[in-house]
Design an enzyme around this catalytic site. Structure first.
Site, PDB file in Angstrom:
ATOM      1  N   HIS A 160      -3.968   6.418   2.440  1.00  0.00           N
ATOM      2  CA  HIS A 160      -3.615   5.592   1.703  1.00  0.00           C
ATOM      3  C   HIS A 160      -5.625   4.901   2.691  1.00  0.00           C
ATOM      4  O   HIS A 160      -6.252   5.312   3.689  1.00  0.00           O
ATOM      5  CB  HIS A 160      -3.033   4.016   2.052  1.00  0.00           C
ATOM      6  CG  HIS A 160      -3.086   3.007   2.676  1.00  0.00           C
ATOM      7  ND1 HIS A 160      -2.508   2.974   3.988  1.00  0.00           N
ATOM      8  CD2 HIS A 160      -3.522   1.921   2.930  1.00  0.00           C
ATOM      9  CE1 HIS A 160      -2.359   1.649   4.491  1.00  0.00           C
ATOM     10  NE2 HIS A 160      -4.125   1.106   3.832  1.00  0.00           N
TER      11      HIS A 160
ATOM     12  N   ASN B 257      -9.960  -1.135   0.327  1.00  0.00           N
ATOM     13  CA  ASN B 257      -8.900  -0.447   0.086  1.00  0.00           C
ATOM     14  C   ASN B 257      -8.571  -1.261  -1.214  1.00  0.00           C
ATOM     15  O   ASN B 257      -8.135  -2.499  -2.103  1.00  0.00           O
ATOM     16  CB  ASN B 257      -8.000  -1.495   1.168  1.00  0.00           C
ATOM     17  CG  ASN B 257      -6.728  -1.370   1.451  1.00  0.00           C
ATOM     18  OD1 ASN B 257      -6.638  -0.971   0.498  1.00  0.00           O
ATOM     19  ND2 ASN B 257      -6.658  -1.799   2.264  1.00  0.00           N
TER      20      ASN B 257
ATOM     21  N   CYS C 180       0.732  -1.262   0.471  1.00  0.00           N
ATOM     22  CA  CYS C 180      -0.193  -0.386   0.268  1.00  0.00           C
ATOM     23  C   CYS C 180       0.841   1.287   0.121  1.00  0.00           C
ATOM     24  O   CYS C 180       0.623   2.521  -0.425  1.00  0.00           O
ATOM     25  CB  CYS C 180      -0.709  -0.107   1.117  1.00  0.00           C
ATOM     26  SG  CYS C 180      -2.124  -1.764   1.577  1.00  0.00           S
TER      27      CYS C 180
END
Length: 335
Positions: free
Chosen positions: A254, A284, A113
């Site tokens: 993120h 996500n 990420c």
């Protein structure tokens, strides 16, 4: 004098929507439970023929169009991804071919990420070291759906597919990327991983039966690690620039999930109005989260010239990063 900043941003999410009822049916739970525990209402799923490079190329084209940049002018092309088209070659090379960036040096970054921020740091420093490189393209792209166990409650309800991209080039002095700070802690590498398919555990009939090519996540360990590591990431940049969170106009993190982000903001004293959250409809999307959230914030008018924008990410590895940008409206390169 010039600095280096974002000339264009772009994002792409596949059209297929996987809403909570679809996910809940496989998990045998109430859809409301997913919303209550994560804040996610839906996420996107790539079509069967779409790979990470296809999503990345779409986001890249959008960013290049906003920057009025010809792909042939790119000197560098970086893709951050945990879900590459194949183990080799790099997904960046696939994207290079798809968009016609024939002059660009292309490679991948495996920082999960945090991959977009790792790419941002490399691209900015690359351009600053030799301006003849022209412009750089940094992309985050994930097709997590290919690596999910639909019956795993720790992962199936969280992850989506998508891509975000940024074109980097010269911007006026006093704007652009002021600094990027990165970190890693390999002792926590087992917290989130895909156990099989690499050189340690090559693909075999046994690993396939075991489902070892799917994402495994230690949810309790992550719940502890995320706020602590976000604190560390944010502090690195704020301290370096002698700022506090009150000096920041927009925090673009993120997107582990909306509930986690808002709980973190409450604990850290960050007003929700300063927080960019896109996870309700995307879940996500890993390395794609920050460039996609930036694209959305710019399109929604949440960014004004001169705004201080703080980017932050925590990823598998464990990796983390933060970056400070003084916002310069995307568009044609400034001279």
């Amino acid at each position: 004098m010039h600095a280096w900043g974002l000339l264009g941003t772009g994002a792409y999410t596949p059209p297929h929507i996987a809403a909570n009822p679809e996910i809940a049916a496989a998990l045998r739970i109430d859809p409301q439970r997913i919303l209550d525990s994560t804040g996610i209402r839906e996420r996107r799923r790539a079509a069967p023929a779409q790979a990470a490079s296809d999503l990345a190329a779409e986001a890249a084209r959008a960013a290049l169009a906003q920057a009025a940049c010809d792909p042939a002018d790119l000197g560098l092309l970086i893709v951050g991804t945990s879900t590459p088209d194949e183990p080799a070659p790099s997904t960046a090379c696939r994207v290079q071919a798809l968009i016609g960036a024939r002059r660009a040096v292309a490679f991948d970054i495996g920082a999960a990420c945090s991959g977009y921020l790792f790419g941002l740091k490399i691209a900015r420093d690359w351009l600053a070291a030799d301006p003849t490189h022209g412009r750089a393209l940094v992309i985050g792209a994930e097709v997590y759906s290919r690596f999910l166990d639909p019956a795993d409650r720790a992962t199936a309800l969280l992850f989506g597919d998508g891509a975000g991209a940024s074109v980097l080039g010269r911007v006026p002095a006093g704007t652009g990327i002021a600094g990027v700070h990165l970190g890693s802690d390999g002792t926590q590498a087992d917290t989130v991983l895909i156990p099989a398919g690499g050189s340690r555990r090559p693909a075999t009939p046994d690993t396939v039966r075991e489902g070892a090519h799917r994402i495994r996540m230690d949810a309790p360990a992550l719940r502890k690690a995320i706020p602590e590591t976000f604190d560390r990431a944010l502090a690195a940049t704020l301290t370096a620039h002698r700022l506090t969170i009150d000096d920041i106009d927009l925090l673009v993190p993120h997107q582990p999930n909306p509930r986690t982000l808002r709980l973190y903001a409450d604990r850290a004293g960050i007003p929700h109005a300063k927080l960019a959250v896109i996870g309700e409809h995307l879940g996500n999307i890993g390395a794609a989260s920050i460039p996609t959230a930036l694209t959305a914030a710019e399109a929604d008018g949440r960014l004004k010239p001169g705004d201080r924008v703080l980017l932050a990410a925590v990823g598998a590895g464990l990796t983390w990063g933060s970056a400070l940008i003084t916002w310069n409206p995307p568009g044609k390169e400034r001279t």
